[in-house]
Design a protein around this motif. Structure first.
Motif, PDB file in Angstrom:
ATOM      1  N   THR A 110      60.926  52.112  63.376  1.00  0.00           N
ATOM      2  CA  THR A 110      62.195  52.791  62.838  1.00  0.00           C
ATOM      3  C   THR A 110      61.100  53.719  62.061  1.00  0.00           C
ATOM      4  N   PRO A 111      60.286  54.208  62.399  1.00  0.00           N
ATOM      5  CA  PRO A 111      59.394  55.075  61.051  1.00  0.00           C
ATOM      6  C   PRO A 111      60.229  55.848  59.805  1.00  0.00           C
ATOM      7  N   GLY A 112      59.557  55.537  59.214  1.00  0.00           N
ATOM      8  CA  GLY A 112      60.759  55.435  57.646  1.00  0.00           C
ATOM      9  C   GLY A 112      60.832  55.269  56.614  1.00  0.00           C
ATOM     10  N   SER A 113      62.107  55.466  56.543  1.00  0.00           N
ATOM     11  CA  SER A 113      62.383  54.664  55.201  1.00  0.00           C
ATOM     12  C   SER A 113      63.626  53.845  55.378  1.00  0.00           C
ATOM     13  N   HIS A 114      63.317  52.431  54.576  1.00  0.00           N
ATOM     14  CA  HIS A 114      64.353  51.535  54.660  1.00  0.00           C
ATOM     15  C   HIS A 114      65.113  50.827  53.736  1.00  0.00           C
ATOM     16  N   ARG A 160      57.594  62.731  62.581  1.00  0.00           N
ATOM     17  CA  ARG A 160      56.078  63.232  62.688  1.00  0.00           C
ATOM     18  C   ARG A 160      55.310  62.401  61.756  1.00  0.00           C
ATOM     19  N   GLY A 161      54.201  62.193  62.430  1.00  0.00           N
ATOM     20  CA  GLY A 161      53.029  61.510  61.726  1.00  0.00           C
ATOM     21  C   GLY A 161      52.807  60.005  62.024  1.00  0.00           C
ATOM     22  N   VAL A 162      53.143  60.102  63.780  1.00  0.00           N
ATOM     23  CA  VAL A 162      53.444  58.918  64.394  1.00  0.00           C
ATOM     24  C   VAL A 162      52.107  59.193  65.543  1.00  0.00           C
ATOM     25  N   SER A 163      51.109  58.564  65.725  1.00  0.00           N
ATOM     26  CA  SER A 163      50.792  58.282  67.223  1.00  0.00           C
ATOM     27  C   SER A 163      51.818  58.506  68.018  1.00  0.00           C
ATOM     28  N   GLU A 164      50.484  58.504  69.765  1.00  0.00           N
ATOM     29  CA  GLU A 164      51.261  58.673  71.154  1.00  0.00           C
ATOM     30  C   GLU A 164      52.035  57.092  70.833  1.00  0.00           C
ATOM     31  N   ALA A 165      51.192  56.889  70.685  1.00  0.00           N
ATOM     32  CA  ALA A 165      51.785  55.097  71.167  1.00  0.00           C
ATOM     33  C   ALA A 165      52.890  54.937  70.963  1.00  0.00           C
ATOM     34  N   ALA A 175      55.965  56.431  71.302  1.00  0.00           N
ATOM     35  CA  ALA A 175      55.915  56.480  73.336  1.00  0.00           C
ATOM     36  C   ALA A 175      57.095  54.571  72.953  1.00  0.00           C
ATOM     37  N   ARG A 176      56.780  54.509  72.628  1.00  0.00           N
ATOM     38  CA  ARG A 176      57.317  52.936  71.935  1.00  0.00           C
ATOM     39  C   ARG A 176      58.506  53.420  71.379  1.00  0.00           C
ATOM     40  N   PHE A 177      58.844  54.284  70.703  1.00  0.00           N
ATOM     41  CA  PHE A 177      60.310  54.376  69.889  1.00  0.00           C
ATOM     42  C   PHE A 177      61.138  55.397  71.226  1.00  0.00           C
TER      43      PHE A 177
END
Length: 830
Positions: A64-68, A266-271, A274-276
């Motif tokens: 979960t890229p972002g804030s939590h 945004r700002g995340v790798s391809e890997a 893909a997991r997302f």
């Protein structure tokens, strides 16, 4: 009934022996009933709602890229969802009859002159409907109450809050109350017994989830799919299994993830992307609700339950030995009754009635022991924990104690009953002797029970020793702050409707007036409480450190007051302290700790570097401070950056720290009185000394250590009593043999050695078995230990020495009596 009356008369003839037996069983059964109450409360009890087995919890939402924002309902980000995702899932219920969301928050509540700080719950309009909860009075929240963001200022009170704060007055429905400075209309009260869906959190009221932007000042993230904060659960449609529901729901979930949310990353790798895209929605059994306490307490409670079972086993072994000795003394009685035509079945029923009666008396007395044990446990818990859980000997615990009493009564009474009614007793009576070949079998049985008691006591002593060493290690941890004569308390003026500027003015006044109390030599504050179990971390941008996709740039945050490090005893390594001049409008500055310097490879040039949250570079580092514990005593040192809270107008709550020259506890009433004069309507929370705060931070370690040590001591005492009984009876039975030995020239020393040799055999075998069992217990408990392994040799050696001393003390009196036997009288003994 005749058997019970006879059993009463029989037990009454030996009051001391009966009292010892009942007390032994009471301690064992009571300890088990107390721990069973905890196990049921924390691990087994379902939510008090219709058909809880149909409830499921949504999880697996990672990465979960972002804030939590997580709470006690689940500390891992896999349990939380964005508001937008929750609405998507709610709108397409599929295999569910309804989907609901919730998130708890802290609230200042004012109603009819009562002002309290309490937990509250943001809930969706579907929340009560999905659970099947009914109102006590008025109505509960419905779907129309959360359709428009910020539009419905309504609240539902919990039954407990309504009773304790408002006297159970039904006329409160339709009136208004103040929640975090906002006026809310009360529309109803929940039914009695409902405490929300999170164990350890008892909400005082429930408000629509769409009111967060009003009650949580500054929140604007409803449309942000990268802000995760809502816990989601649902109710299965009749006939739908968990596996079927997961398969069907993931079709909807995958479509939303790939078509709507993946393009927003945004700002995340391809890997990571893909997991997302590949992540799946998991469904979990929701009958007990969602709470971190379920996982945190499972291992220690199972361990403690096992320990109390071992204590009960030792107590039962004592009673079995006692009954076996009594059966030998009653051999003539049983022989006479058998020879006069009594059936063995009748005699078995009579003896089992006596053992069951003993166990029943022990069970009844054990309920008092359970009550006292639970109250002792409550005394070891922080008030925040004990006030949210129901620690009571409830009907289920009483039923458990009754079942345990009956089972133990039958188990420990069976062999003595069979031995005491064997058919060869009649032959023994006719031959004029009580000595039968079965006596040797009974002796072996008693020896086996004694050996088993040694083994169980050894296992418990080693376990207790491991936890004692672990707690000692916890007490030796370098905290990095000086907690002596330091008082803390927390204020949240934002929850009373204070603006940012008003909060800053209040904080300054509090520091000034509390600092004027005699005996106070320093006052400071922090946004994140020190060693309070709270965590706040952010992705950082540090000048000169690589900042890219999947780079670990996480660091922990705190906003603190002037002279914070001097007041809390954290020494500076380089640069300067944050001061009163670091105010709004002044250059934005930061202080970092040594772990921050190490992680971001700043070396000796940290002072002067720029740092910022996210992609920004907004603050200049002006100082480096030594490492100190952040949220937990047992936590590894974490990279932390400190900002002046005076430079942030959004700060609405702070924990204050008061350094004194007098005993810290004496300042508590003075501080409370001063704060009441400043604003009587502002609740003061967590007012305590810092040593108390530290103890509460490791309460689980203290609880496990205290209980395991107490139960181990009890088990050892019971084992010593059992050993004494076995030896005393053995010496009495071997009086003639001892007399013959002494008549033939045996010395008193050799007689003592003979008795102690039998003890040594039991001790060696029992200790070996016990050490092996302790190794297994230690391996299973390693996750609970701190700084010590489950096979620590020093603990094993200490346990061996302790048990050796106890066994020597227990055997000394029977050995001494054996050495003083008069050979002349012994030769006439029969």
């Amino acid at each position: 009934m005749p058997n019970l009356r006879l059993a009463f008369r029989t037990l009454r003839r030996t009051p001391f022996v009966t009292a010892v037996a009942v007390l032994s069983l009471a301690l064992g059964i009571g300890a088990n009933a107390a721990i069973f109450s905890l196990v049921r409360e924390l691990l087994l009890a379902p939510l008090p709602v219709p058909h809880p087995e149909q409830l499921v919890i949504f999880g697996g939402n990672t990465p979960t890229p972002g804030s939590h924002q997580t709470t006690l309902a689940g500390g891992d980000s896999k349990w939380i969802f964005s508001y937008a995702m929750f609405r998507d899932l709610e709108a397409q219920p599929g295999p569910f009859s309804g989907v609901a969301g919730h998130q708890d928050f802290n609230a200042n509540l004012a109603a009819r002159g009562n002002v309290v700080n309490a937990r509250a719950e943001f809930v969706s309009g579907s929340y009560f409907g999905v659970l099947g909860v009914k109102p006590a009075i008025g109505r509960l929240l419905g779907r129309d109450d959360d359709r428009v963001i910020g539009a419905n200022a309504v609240a539902v009170l919990s039954h407990d809050y309504w009773q304790s704060q408002l006297g159970g007055d039904p006329s409160v429905v339709g009136t208004t109350m103040t929640v975090n400075g906002q006026s809310m209309r009360i529309i109803g009260v929940t039914e009695a017994g409902f405490q929300g869906t999170t164990l350890g959190n008892r909400p005082a009221l429930f408000v629509p989830i769409t009111m967060r932007g009003v009650l949580d000042a500054g929140y604007t993230g409803y449309e942000q799919r990268r802000q995760y904060w809502i816990y989601v659960f649902a109710r299965l449609r009749p006939g739908v299994t968990l596996e079927q529901a997961a398969a069907r729901e993931n079709v909807v979930y995958h479509r939303i993830i790939n078509q709507v949310e993946a393009p927003l990353q945004r700002g995340v790798s391809e890997a990571t992307l893909a997991r997302f895209k590949a992540k799946s929605l998991d469904l979990f059994d929701g009958r007990r609700g969602s709470s971190d306490l379920h996982d945190e307490t499972r291992t220690p409670l199972v361990l403690l339950f096992g320990i109390t079972m071992l204590v009960l086993a030792i107590a039962c072994a004592n009673i079995a030995n006692l009954l076996l000795a009594r059966s030998a003394n009653r051999a003539t009685e049983m022989s006479v009754r058998l020879s006069l035509g009594a059936s063995r079945t009748h005699l078995l029923a009579q003896l089992l009635a006596e053992s069951v009666l003993l166990a029943s008396l022990g069970g009844l007395t054990g309920l008092g022991v359970a009550w006292a044990t639970l109250h002792g446990i409550v005394a070891l818990l922080p008030q925040e924990v004990s006030s949210t859980l129901a620690f009571a000997v409830d009907p289920s615990a009483i039923g458990f104690a009754a079942a345990l009493s009956m089972t133990t009564g039958l188990l420990f009474g069976l062999f003595p009953a069979l031995h005491g009614t064997r058919s060869e007793l009649v032959t023994a009576l006719r031959s004029g002797s009580n000595k039968t070949t079965a006596a040797r079998g009974a002796a072996r049985f008693r020896t086996s029970l004694g050996t088993a008691q040694f083994a169980l006591s050894m296992a418990l002593l080693v376990s207790a020793g491991l936890f004692i060493r672990s707690l000692d290690n916890v007490g030796r941890v370098r905290l990095g702050i000086d907690v002596d004569e330091l008082v803390t308390f927390r204020l949240a003026p934002v929850l009373n409707g204070y603006s940012g500027a008003e909060s800053q003015a209040l904080f300054a006044r509090v520091a000034r007036e509390v600092g004027a109390i005699p005996g106070v030599r320093g006052v400071t504050a922090a946004r994140v409480p020190l060693i309070g179990g709270n965590n706040w971390d952010n992705d950082m941008n540090v000048q000169g450190f690589p900042h890219g996709p999947d780079t670990d740039t996480d660091a922990y945050f705190n906003a603190v007051g002037p002279d914070f490090f001097r007041a809390t005893g954290q020494p500076l390594v380089a640069g300067r302290e944050l001061t009163a001049s670091d105010a709004l409008g002044a250059p934005r500055v930061a202080v970092v700790n040594e772990a921050f310097v190490k992680k971001f490879r700043l070396g000796d040039g940290a002072v002067g570097r720029m740092v910022g949250e996210g992609d920004s570079l907004t603050h200049v580092i002006v100082g480096v401070v030594k490492n100190a514990k952040y949220s937990g005593v047992k936590q590894e040192d974490r990279p932390v950056y400190f900002l002046p809270y005076a430079q942030d107008t959004t700060v609405g709550s702070l924990s204050f720290y008061v350094r004194s020259t007098v005993p810290a506890r004496t300042l508590l009433p003075e501080i409370r009185g001063t704060l009441a004069r400043i604003d009587r309507t502002l609740p003061v929370t967590s007012l305590k000394t810092m040593p108390q705060q530290i103890r509460e931070n490791v309460y689980l370690d203290r609880l496990i250590t205290t209980l395991s040590a107490g139960f181990a001591a009890l088990a050892t005492l019971l084992a010593a009593v059992g050993l004494y009984g076995v030896l005393a009876y053995s010496v009495a039975q071997r009086t003639r043999e001892i007399g013959v030995r002494m008549a033939l020239g045996a010395s008193a020393r050799s007689i003592v050695a003979m008795v102690l040799r039998s003890v040594g055999t039991m001790a060696v075998v029992g200790a070996a078995v016990g050490i092996a069992a302790a190794y297994g217990i230690g391996r299973g408990a390693e996750s609970l230990l701190f700084g010590v392994r489950g096979s620590d040799p020093l603990v094993v050696i200490a346990a061996v020495v302790a048990l050796s001393l106890v066994s020597l003390a227990a055997s000394s009196i029977p050995a001494w009596r054996a050495a003083r036997v008069d050979p002349t009288r012994a030769l006439r003994y029969e």
